[in-house]
Write a protein that holds these residues in place. Structure first.
Motif, PDB file in Angstrom:
ATOM      1  N   ALA A 140       0.866  -1.173   0.000  1.00  0.00           N
ATOM      2  CA  ALA A 140       0.000   0.000   0.000  1.00  0.00           C
ATOM      3  C   ALA A 140       0.908   1.230   0.000  1.00  0.00           C
ATOM      4  CB  ALA A 140      -0.883   0.009   1.248  1.00  0.00           C
ATOM      5  N   ILE A 141       0.466   2.281  -0.662  1.00  0.00           N
ATOM      6  CA  ILE A 141       1.255   3.503  -0.745  1.00  0.00           C
ATOM      7  C   ILE A 141       0.452   4.662  -0.170  1.00  0.00           C
ATOM      8  CG2 ILE A 141       2.490   5.116  -2.229  1.00  0.00           C
ATOM      9  CD1 ILE A 141       3.693   2.314  -2.144  1.00  0.00           C
ATOM     10  N   GLY A 142       1.067   5.339   0.753  1.00  0.00           N
ATOM     11  CA  GLY A 142       0.432   6.505   1.348  1.00  0.00           C
ATOM     12  C   GLY A 142       1.155   7.782   0.965  1.00  0.00           C
ATOM     13  N   TRP A 143       0.380   8.838   0.844  1.00  0.00           N
ATOM     14  CA  TRP A 143       0.947  10.175   0.681  1.00  0.00           C
ATOM     15  C   TRP A 143       0.703  10.947   1.974  1.00  0.00           C
ATOM     16  CZ3 TRP A 143       4.060  12.084  -3.010  1.00  0.00           C
ATOM     17  CH2 TRP A 143       4.116  11.436  -4.243  1.00  0.00           C
ATOM     18  N   PHE A 144       1.720  11.622   2.422  1.00  0.00           N
ATOM     19  CA  PHE A 144       1.668  12.418   3.636  1.00  0.00           C
ATOM     20  C   PHE A 144       2.198  13.809   3.317  1.00  0.00           C
ATOM     21  CE2 PHE A 144       0.900   8.931   6.620  1.00  0.00           C
ATOM     22  CZ  PHE A 144       1.269   7.842   5.853  1.00  0.00           C
ATOM     23  N   ARG A 145       1.905  14.747   4.187  1.00  0.00           N
ATOM     24  CA  ARG A 145       2.463  16.084   3.999  1.00  0.00           C
ATOM     25  C   ARG A 145       2.757  16.711   5.361  1.00  0.00           C
ATOM     26  NH1 ARG A 145      -2.827  19.276   1.534  1.00  0.00           N
ATOM     27  NH2 ARG A 145      -4.059  19.377   3.463  1.00  0.00           N
ATOM     28  N   GLN A 146       3.713  17.614   5.338  1.00  0.00           N
ATOM     29  CA  GLN A 146       4.059  18.333   6.554  1.00  0.00           C
ATOM     30  C   GLN A 146       4.342  19.783   6.202  1.00  0.00           C
ATOM     31  OE1 GLN A 146       7.264  16.670   8.918  1.00  0.00           O
ATOM     32  NE2 GLN A 146       6.446  17.663  10.751  1.00  0.00           N
ATOM     33  N   ALA A 147       3.546  20.644   6.783  1.00  0.00           N
ATOM     34  CA  ALA A 147       3.723  22.080   6.591  1.00  0.00           C
ATOM     35  C   ALA A 147       4.603  22.622   7.715  1.00  0.00           C
ATOM     36  CB  ALA A 147       2.371  22.780   6.598  1.00  0.00           C
TER      37      ALA A 147
ATOM     38  N   THR B  41       0.112  23.928   0.848  1.00  0.00           N
ATOM     39  CA  THR B  41       1.558  24.103   0.839  1.00  0.00           C
ATOM     40  C   THR B  41       2.200  23.242   1.923  1.00  0.00           C
ATOM     41  OG1 THR B  41       1.442  26.356  -0.034  1.00  0.00           O
ATOM     42  CG2 THR B  41       3.429  25.760   1.204  1.00  0.00           C
ATOM     43  N   ALA B  42       3.144  22.421   1.518  1.00  0.00           N
ATOM     44  CA  ALA B  42       3.802  21.496   2.444  1.00  0.00           C
ATOM     45  C   ALA B  42       4.866  20.704   1.686  1.00  0.00           C
ATOM     46  CB  ALA B  42       2.791  20.531   3.050  1.00  0.00           C
ATOM     47  N   VAL B  43       5.644  19.968   2.431  1.00  0.00           N
ATOM     48  CA  VAL B  43       6.493  18.933   1.832  1.00  0.00           C
ATOM     49  C   VAL B  43       5.664  17.654   1.804  1.00  0.00           C
ATOM     50  CG1 VAL B  43       8.618  17.596   2.018  1.00  0.00           C
ATOM     51  CG2 VAL B  43       8.596  20.017   2.692  1.00  0.00           C
ATOM     52  N   TYR B  44       5.600  17.062   0.631  1.00  0.00           N
ATOM     53  CA  TYR B  44       4.809  15.856   0.440  1.00  0.00           C
ATOM     54  C   TYR B  44       5.735  14.639   0.371  1.00  0.00           C
ATOM     55  CZ  TYR B  44       0.557  18.501  -0.369  1.00  0.00           C
ATOM     56  OH  TYR B  44      -0.543  19.322  -0.216  1.00  0.00           O
ATOM     57  N   TYR B  45       5.360  13.615   1.116  1.00  0.00           N
ATOM     58  CA  TYR B  45       6.131  12.387   1.189  1.00  0.00           C
ATOM     59  C   TYR B  45       5.269  11.208   0.761  1.00  0.00           C
ATOM     60  CZ  TYR B  45       8.995  15.184   4.406  1.00  0.00           C
ATOM     61  OH  TYR B  45       9.771  16.160   4.984  1.00  0.00           O
ATOM     62  N   CYS B  46       5.877  10.227   0.127  1.00  0.00           N
ATOM     63  CA  CYS B  46       5.188   8.965  -0.085  1.00  0.00           C
ATOM     64  C   CYS B  46       5.859   7.903   0.773  1.00  0.00           C
ATOM     65  CB  CYS B  46       5.172   8.555  -1.550  1.00  0.00           C
ATOM     66  SG  CYS B  46       6.770   8.190  -2.296  1.00  0.00           S
ATOM     67  N   ALA B  47       5.090   6.880   1.097  1.00  0.00           N
ATOM     68  CA  ALA B  47       5.585   5.803   1.943  1.00  0.00           C
ATOM     69  C   ALA B  47       4.940   4.499   1.515  1.00  0.00           C
ATOM     70  CB  ALA B  47       5.288   6.092   3.416  1.00  0.00           C
ATOM     71  N   ALA B  48       5.658   3.398   1.707  1.00  0.00           N
ATOM     72  CA  ALA B  48       5.177   2.073   1.327  1.00  0.00           C
ATOM     73  C   ALA B  48       5.071   1.193   2.562  1.00  0.00           C
ATOM     74  CB  ALA B  48       6.125   1.440   0.316  1.00  0.00           C
ATOM     75  N   GLY B  49       3.957   0.489   2.665  1.00  0.00           N
ATOM     76  CA  GLY B  49       3.742  -0.401   3.797  1.00  0.00           C
ATOM     77  C   GLY B  49       2.779  -1.513   3.444  1.00  0.00           C
ATOM     78  N   PRO B  50       2.614  -2.477   4.339  1.00  0.00           N
ATOM     79  CA  PRO B  50       1.725  -3.613   4.054  1.00  0.00           C
ATOM     80  C   PRO B  50       0.263  -3.188   3.867  1.00  0.00           C
ATOM     81  CG  PRO B  50       3.148  -4.071   5.920  1.00  0.00           C
ATOM     82  CD  PRO B  50       3.299  -2.623   5.612  1.00  0.00           C
TER      83      PRO B  50
ATOM     84  N   ASP C 133       7.109   0.890   5.803  1.00  0.00           N
ATOM     85  CA  ASP C 133       8.468   0.361   5.784  1.00  0.00           C
ATOM     86  C   ASP C 133       9.460   1.294   5.104  1.00  0.00           C
ATOM     87  OD1 ASP C 133       6.951  -2.796   5.070  1.00  0.00           O
ATOM     88  OD2 ASP C 133       7.631  -2.056   7.014  1.00  0.00           O
ATOM     89  N   TYR C 134       9.010   1.992   4.096  1.00  0.00           N
ATOM     90  CA  TYR C 134       9.906   2.834   3.302  1.00  0.00           C
ATOM     91  C   TYR C 134       9.293   4.222   3.132  1.00  0.00           C
ATOM     92  CZ  TYR C 134      11.620  -1.779   1.974  1.00  0.00           C
ATOM     93  OH  TYR C 134      12.095  -3.066   1.991  1.00  0.00           O
TER      94      TYR C 134
END
Length: 119
Positions: free
Chosen positions: A33-40, A91-100, A107-108
């Motif tokens: 599964a892939i999630g998108w996150f953000r942090q302002a 407006t933020a830094v956007y991150y993607c992450a991979a997990g079960p 995990d990543y």
């Protein structure tokens, strides 16, 4: 080396659009599964959207529902976040992450890509 790399960020005017990409190297995204996150600045990281490994299930934060669309192309080992009708509060830094699974530990993580919405 196992890594996720985000791209597609930039400066856009309010109401504009961007498409973020999350590409994997060193492993296949098929089973994640892939999630998108953000942090302002000055704020905690928040979940934006997530897509299941099959692509059959997606979810969105209330703040982006109807404006953002997550999708995946397993053949390209890439997940996308289409962002429309952007607002300054996006407006933020956007991150993607991979997990079960979408709900759980990831995990990543990628290094992030900056999105700035401003006139």
């Amino acid at each position: 080396q196992l890594q996720l790399v985000e791209s597609g960020g930039g400066l856009v005017q309010p109401g504009g659009s961007l498409r973020l990409s999350c590409a994997a190297s060193g492993f296949t995204l098929d089973y994640y599964a892939i999630g998108w996150f953000r942090q302002a600045p000055g704020k905690e990281r928040e979940g934006v959207s997530c897509i299941s490994s099959s692509g059959g299930s997606t979810n969105y934060a209330d703040s982006v529902k109807g404006r953002f669309t997550i999708s995946r192309d397993n053949a390209k080992n890439t997940v996308y976040l289409q962002m429309n009708s952007l607002k300054p509060e996006d407006t933020a830094v956007y991150y993607c992450a991979a997990g079960p699974k979408c709900r759980g530990m990831y995990d990543y993580w990628g290094q992030g890509t900056q999105v700035t919405v401003s006139s």
